[in-house]
Design a protein around this motif. Sequence first.
Motif, mmCIF file in Angstrom:
data_model
loop_
_atom_site.group_PDB
_atom_site.id
_atom_site.type_symbol
_atom_site.label_atom_id
_atom_site.label_comp_id
_atom_site.label_asym_id
_atom_site.label_seq_id
_atom_site.Cartn_x
_atom_site.Cartn_y
_atom_site.Cartn_z
ATOM 1 N N PHE A 1 0.875 -1.176 0.000
ATOM 2 C CA PHE A 1 0.000 0.000 0.000
ATOM 3 C C PHE A 1 0.906 1.217 0.000
ATOM 4 N N VAL B 1 2.692 -5.170 2.647
ATOM 5 C CA VAL B 1 1.747 -5.820 3.557
ATOM 6 C C VAL B 1 1.735 -7.334 3.367
ATOM 7 N N GLY C 1 -3.139 -6.501 11.984
ATOM 8 C CA GLY C 1 -2.174 -5.817 11.126
ATOM 9 C C GLY C 1 -1.235 -6.759 10.393
ATOM 10 N N SER C 2 -1.372 -8.080 10.609
ATOM 11 C CA SER C 2 -0.425 -9.008 9.965
ATOM 12 C C SER C 2 -0.738 -9.229 8.477
ATOM 13 N N GLY C 3 -1.918 -8.797 8.016
ATOM 14 C CA GLY C 3 -2.225 -8.893 6.579
ATOM 15 C C GLY C 3 -3.346 -9.859 6.238
ATOM 16 N N LYS C 4 -4.073 -10.355 7.258
ATOM 17 C CA LYS C 4 -5.108 -11.366 7.032
ATOM 18 C C LYS C 4 -6.236 -10.839 6.134
ATOM 19 N N SER C 5 -6.757 -9.653 6.467
ATOM 20 C CA SER C 5 -7.879 -9.122 5.674
ATOM 21 C C SER C 5 -7.429 -8.773 4.260
ATOM 22 N N THR C 6 -6.179 -8.367 4.118
ATOM 23 C CA THR C 6 -5.678 -8.064 2.770
ATOM 24 C C THR C 6 -5.691 -9.325 1.913
ATOM 25 N N TYR D 1 -9.448 -6.440 -3.568
ATOM 26 C CA TYR D 1 -8.159 -5.780 -3.766
ATOM 27 C C TYR D 1 -7.420 -6.536 -4.860
HETATM 28 N N1 LIG Z 1 -6.709 -0.006 2.038
HETATM 29 C C1 LIG Z 1 -5.552 0.118 2.703
HETATM 30 N N2 LIG Z 1 -4.732 1.187 2.506
HETATM 31 C C2 LIG Z 1 -3.552 1.299 3.160
HETATM 32 N N3 LIG Z 1 -3.096 0.410 4.054
HETATM 33 C C3 LIG Z 1 -3.857 -0.663 4.303
HETATM 34 C C4 LIG Z 1 -5.127 -0.881 3.641
HETATM 35 N N4 LIG Z 1 -5.658 -2.041 4.076
HETATM 36 C C5 LIG Z 1 -4.777 -2.544 4.966
HETATM 37 N N5 LIG Z 1 -3.701 -1.719 5.098
HETATM 38 C C6 LIG Z 1 -2.519 -1.953 5.980
HETATM 39 O O1 LIG Z 1 -2.077 -3.270 5.732
HETATM 40 C C7 LIG Z 1 -1.638 -3.885 6.952
HETATM 41 C C8 LIG Z 1 -2.383 -5.193 7.127
HETATM 42 O O2 LIG Z 1 -3.752 -4.922 7.337
HETATM 43 P P1 LIG Z 1 -4.858 -6.052 7.361
HETATM 44 O O3 LIG Z 1 -4.722 -6.888 6.162
HETATM 45 O O4 LIG Z 1 -6.164 -5.374 7.579
HETATM 46 O O5 LIG Z 1 -4.421 -6.881 8.648
HETATM 47 P P2 LIG Z 1 -5.254 -7.839 9.611
HETATM 48 O O6 LIG Z 1 -6.536 -8.188 8.930
HETATM 49 O O7 LIG Z 1 -4.345 -9.007 9.852
HETATM 50 O O8 LIG Z 1 -5.484 -7.063 10.884
HETATM 51 C C9 LIG Z 1 -1.865 -2.871 8.060
HETATM 52 O O9 LIG Z 1 -0.640 -2.208 8.279
HETATM 53 C C10 LIG Z 1 -2.885 -1.931 7.452
HETATM 54 O O10 LIG Z 1 -2.743 -0.644 7.981
#
Ligand SMILES: Nc1ncnc2c1ncn2[C@@H]1O[C@H](COP(=O)(O)OP(=O)(O)O)[C@@H](O)[C@H]1O
Length: 271
Positions: free
Chosen positions: A26, A35, A56-61, A70
């Motif tokens: 990102f 990420v 913050g480990s990247g699971k939702s990404t 995404y």
């Molecule tokens: N749309 C976005 N824009 C910028 N940074 C993002 C976005 N989505 C997630 N991040 C960053 O990516 C990292 C992983 O986030 P995320 O995948 O939500 O983690 P988790 O689901 O494990 O908590 C975090 O540092 C978060 O701030």
Amino acid sequence: MSTQATDHRNPGDSPSIIVEDLTKKFGHGILANLVLDSVSFTVDQGTSVGLVGESGSGKSTIAKIVCGMYKSDSGRLTVAGTDIAPGQRFPAEVQKAVSFISQNPFSSFNPRLTIGQSLVEAISPLSTQPGRHRQTIVEWLERVGLPADSAGRYPHEFSGGQRQRLAIARGLIRRPSVVVADEITSALDMSVQVQILSLLAELRREYSFSMLFISHNLSVVRNVCDEVMVMQSGAIVERGASEQILTAPTHPYTQRLLASIPGSPGFSLVD
Ligand SMILES: Nc1ncnc2c1ncn2[C@@H]1O[C@H](COP(=O)(O)OP(=O)(O)O)[C@@H](O)[C@H]1O
Ligand SMILES: [Mg+2]
């Protein structure tokens, strides 16, 4: 509680999800945040794989990339038998084959639509006329343990647990072959979490979909997953059968995660 899912694998089936060397940043330049750092895994057909790791480990990404919300920067992605190049939009048949159930069903239901209208939109995206699909909608409401008259009510009329049941019905009503569930019980009380996890395990036995089940809580994952992957700072550090990960983790990060679960052998309130 015995909610362990049944294994629906057939020899020769290709995996429902293949992720290979997937990366995602990102931002740009010196502010870029890497990420996902070369993530690889597969989810075999009919199996349920857990993804755990701290916030913050990247699971939702990963979840959003696997569902087409995404785009990745590089790496291989195959979902429901179709290869999707980095940056490519998901073809319609892949969008139909995969469902995302989110962490926050309240914000994902349109407050101005009745539940029936939201469910019919999930079946047939250009329509909000429940009439044609009334029978299917009633069957799914009952299947997730809600009364048939829920179809005429609005999202705010339901409790958190009921809304998560509605989100499950909406996610499954199109009969996807792949389901990605992202922290779907995290906001609920423990007793309600247990009910939702049992429902999900039951639905998996009945409909045999493959599932990527995300949670920051290892003890939740064990109830609905055959295998568990552990993620730390954008990389998968360990994968194994749920029982093995919970009883004999090999990676120090997994050992630390486990020690943070109340009731687990290594649990301590002091670091
Ligand atoms: N749309 C976005 N824009 C910028 N940074 C993002 C976005 N989505 C997630 N991040 C960053 O990516 C990292 C992983 O986030 P995320 O995948 O939500 O983690 P988790 O689901 O494990 O908590 C975090 O540092 C978060 O701030
Ligand atoms: Mg998340």
